[in-house]
Design an enzyme around this catalytic site. Structure first.
Site, PDB file in Angstrom:
ATOM      1  N   MET A  27      68.834  88.681 -28.644  1.00 23.11           N
ATOM      2  CA  MET A  27      69.503  88.696 -29.946  1.00 23.11           C
ATOM      3  C   MET A  27      68.482  88.352 -31.031  1.00 23.11           C
ATOM      4  O   MET A  27      68.844  87.992 -32.148  1.00 23.11           O
ATOM      5  CB  MET A  27      70.670  87.715 -29.946  1.00 23.11           C
ATOM      6  N   GLY A  28      67.194  88.471 -30.679  1.00 14.50           N
ATOM      7  CA  GLY A  28      66.140  88.266 -31.670  1.00 14.50           C
ATOM      8  C   GLY A  28      65.837  86.802 -31.914  1.00 14.50           C
ATOM      9  O   GLY A  28      66.232  85.929 -31.155  1.00 14.50           O
ATOM     10  N   HIS A  31      61.340  83.524 -29.163  1.00 15.02           N
ATOM     11  CA  HIS A  31      60.529  82.325 -28.935  1.00 15.02           C
ATOM     12  C   HIS A  31      59.829  82.477 -27.578  1.00 15.02           C
ATOM     13  O   HIS A  31      59.977  83.529 -26.914  1.00 15.02           O
ATOM     14  CB  HIS A  31      61.405  81.071 -28.994  1.00 15.02           C
ATOM     15  N   GLY A  33      60.474  81.433 -24.753  1.00 16.43           N
ATOM     16  CA  GLY A  33      61.362  81.750 -23.634  1.00 16.43           C
ATOM     17  C   GLY A  33      61.540  83.257 -23.497  1.00 16.43           C
ATOM     18  O   GLY A  33      61.441  83.815 -22.394  1.00 16.43           O
ATOM     19  N   HIS A  34      61.785  83.940 -24.628  1.00 12.13           N
ATOM     20  CA  HIS A  34      61.884  85.405 -24.584  1.00 12.13           C
ATOM     21  C   HIS A  34      60.558  86.007 -24.125  1.00 12.13           C
ATOM     22  O   HIS A  34      60.536  86.991 -23.388  1.00 12.13           O
ATOM     23  CB  HIS A  34      62.195  85.977 -25.976  1.00 12.13           C
ATOM     24  N   LYS A 146      68.003  79.428 -18.100  1.00 11.16           N
ATOM     25  CA  LYS A 146      68.723  78.437 -18.915  1.00 11.16           C
ATOM     26  C   LYS A 146      70.178  78.853 -19.089  1.00 11.16           C
ATOM     27  O   LYS A 146      71.082  78.042 -18.982  1.00 11.16           O
ATOM     28  CB  LYS A 146      68.065  78.291 -20.291  1.00 11.16           C
ATOM     29  N   ASP A 147      70.386  80.142 -19.365  1.00 13.06           N
ATOM     30  CA  ASP A 147      71.752  80.665 -19.505  1.00 13.06           C
ATOM     31  C   ASP A 147      72.257  81.001 -18.102  1.00 13.06           C
ATOM     32  O   ASP A 147      72.436  82.169 -17.732  1.00 13.06           O
ATOM     33  CB  ASP A 147      71.750  81.899 -20.411  1.00 13.06           C
ATOM     34  N   SER A 183      66.966  79.864 -29.534  1.00 12.07           N
ATOM     35  CA  SER A 183      66.890  80.255 -30.947  1.00 12.07           C
ATOM     36  C   SER A 183      67.653  79.256 -31.813  1.00 12.07           C
ATOM     37  O   SER A 183      67.310  79.040 -32.974  1.00 12.07           O
ATOM     38  CB  SER A 183      67.477  81.657 -31.136  1.00 12.07           C
TER      39      SER A 183
HETATM   40  O1  PAF Z   1      71.161  85.916 -23.913  1.00 12.65           O
HETATM   41  C1  PAF Z   1      71.271  86.604 -24.943  1.00 12.65           C
HETATM   42  O2  PAF Z   1      70.439  86.544 -25.843  1.00 12.65           O
HETATM   43  C2  PAF Z   1      72.474  87.530 -25.099  1.00 12.65           C
HETATM   44  O3  PAF Z   1      73.614  86.981 -24.520  1.00 12.65           O
HETATM   45  C3  PAF Z   1      72.223  88.942 -24.566  1.00 12.65           C
HETATM   46  C4  PAF Z   1      71.980  88.929 -23.066  1.00 12.65           C
HETATM   47  C5  PAF Z   1      71.025  89.566 -25.278  1.00 12.65           C
HETATM   48  C6  PAF Z   1      73.455  89.827 -24.828  1.00 12.65           C
HETATM   49  O4  PAF Z   1      73.739  89.912 -26.186  1.00 12.65           O
END
Ligand code: PAF
Length: 278
Positions: A27-28, A31, A33-34, A146-147, A183
């Site tokens: 979702m932009g 950081h 982690g991404h 984490k999620d 984020s």
């Molecule tokens: O983890 C996220 O950032 C969001 O839930 C995802 C997987 C991009 C879906 O919108």
């Protein structure tokens, strides 16, 4: 790096792309982690693709959606520098027709924990992730540990719908003091930022009790609660010791288990998780 904004653009780029694709949906406001997801996707595939889309469907309140941090031009620079081959950045009306009425819903697993606190959240996540998988048709897709519930829900969706994408879990990236990167951390004021480390400390307390031989799940939950209770800025939503696959709460830990928690720090809701014994 290709920047794709419409569904026809994604379909054309996908058709032209050769070799394996590793997808990093985001979702932009990216950081480290991404970027760990991007690094893994680049290393394990011929091409890494990313998406940036703040998906209103997975937000409960309008306010949480509108205050979600955004910086698309910085995200694009960071992705380009990291070697991402293509980024899909759709507008909301490109993703959802005005009369959109089809959803993907994983039953059971989504009733608890985040699903109980944020009704409809996972329906929004699975619907958008399924759409992104359909559009990009990635060989692999990368999600952070984490999620933890999101990861399991997406794995279940992929299994149940026979989607031809491997879901690859990636370790949580933490600040030196243990705070998991998110984020939403940008919203924390300085005292809240200090208090937010208690989420990691709570998980560590459970992990340490588990390593010392504690198997009573109530005692492990109490160890987490004790740490969080010492922080007046932290309002606990839940602490959980659950079966690692079903996420059902345990009375005693006899197999793979997940410690997880959610708390509001100041006005920012944070989550974190740790696999016990990992
Ligand atoms: O983890 C996220 O950032 C969001 O839930 C995802 C997987 C991009 C879906 O919108």
């Amino acid at each position: 790096m290709e920047i794709l904004r419409t569904i026809p653009e994604v379909r054309a780029a996908r058709q032209a792309a050769r070799g394996s694709i590793g997808l990093v949906p985001t979702m932009g406001y990216v950081h480290a982690g991404h970027m760990a997801l991007v690094q893994a996707a680049c290393a394990e595939n011929d091409r890494c693709w990313a998406t940036i889309f703040v998906n209103a469907l997975q937000f409960g309140s309008r306010q949480d959606f509108s205050t979600y941090p955004r910086d698309v031009s910085r995200d694009l620079t960071v992705f380009k520098d990291a070697g991402v081959a293509a980024v899909f950045v759709p507008e909301a009306d490109a993703m959802y027709a005005g009369d959109h009425s089809t959803y993907v819903h994983v039953e059971g697993l989504t009733d608890r924990l985040e699903g109980a606190s944020r009704p409809g959240h996972f329906r929004g996540v699975t619907t958008v992730v399924c759409k992104l998988f359909n559009l990009v048709q990635p060989h692999r897709a990368y999600f952070g540990r984490k999620d933890a519930q999101q990861l399991r829900v997406i794995q279940r969706m992929v299994r149940d719908l026979n989607l031809p994408t491997d879901v690859v879990p990636v370790a949580t990236v933490r600040e030196p003091d243990g705070l998991a990167l998110s984020s939403r951390n940008v919203h924390l004021k300085s005292a809240e930022r200090a208090a937010a480390t208690s989420l990691y400390r709570a998980l560590q307390a459970a992990q340490q009790r588990y390593a010392a031989g504690e198997r009573d799940a109530g005692a492990l939950r109490a160890a987490m609660q004790d740490v969080l209770a010492r922080e007046p800025l932290v309002k606990v939503d839940y602490v959980s010791i659950a079966d690692d696959e079903t996420l059902g709460e345990l009375a005693a830990v006899a197999g793979p288990a997940l410690a997880s928690l959610a708390a509001v720090v100041g006005s920012t809701r944070l989550i974190d998780a740790m696999e016990l014994g990992a």
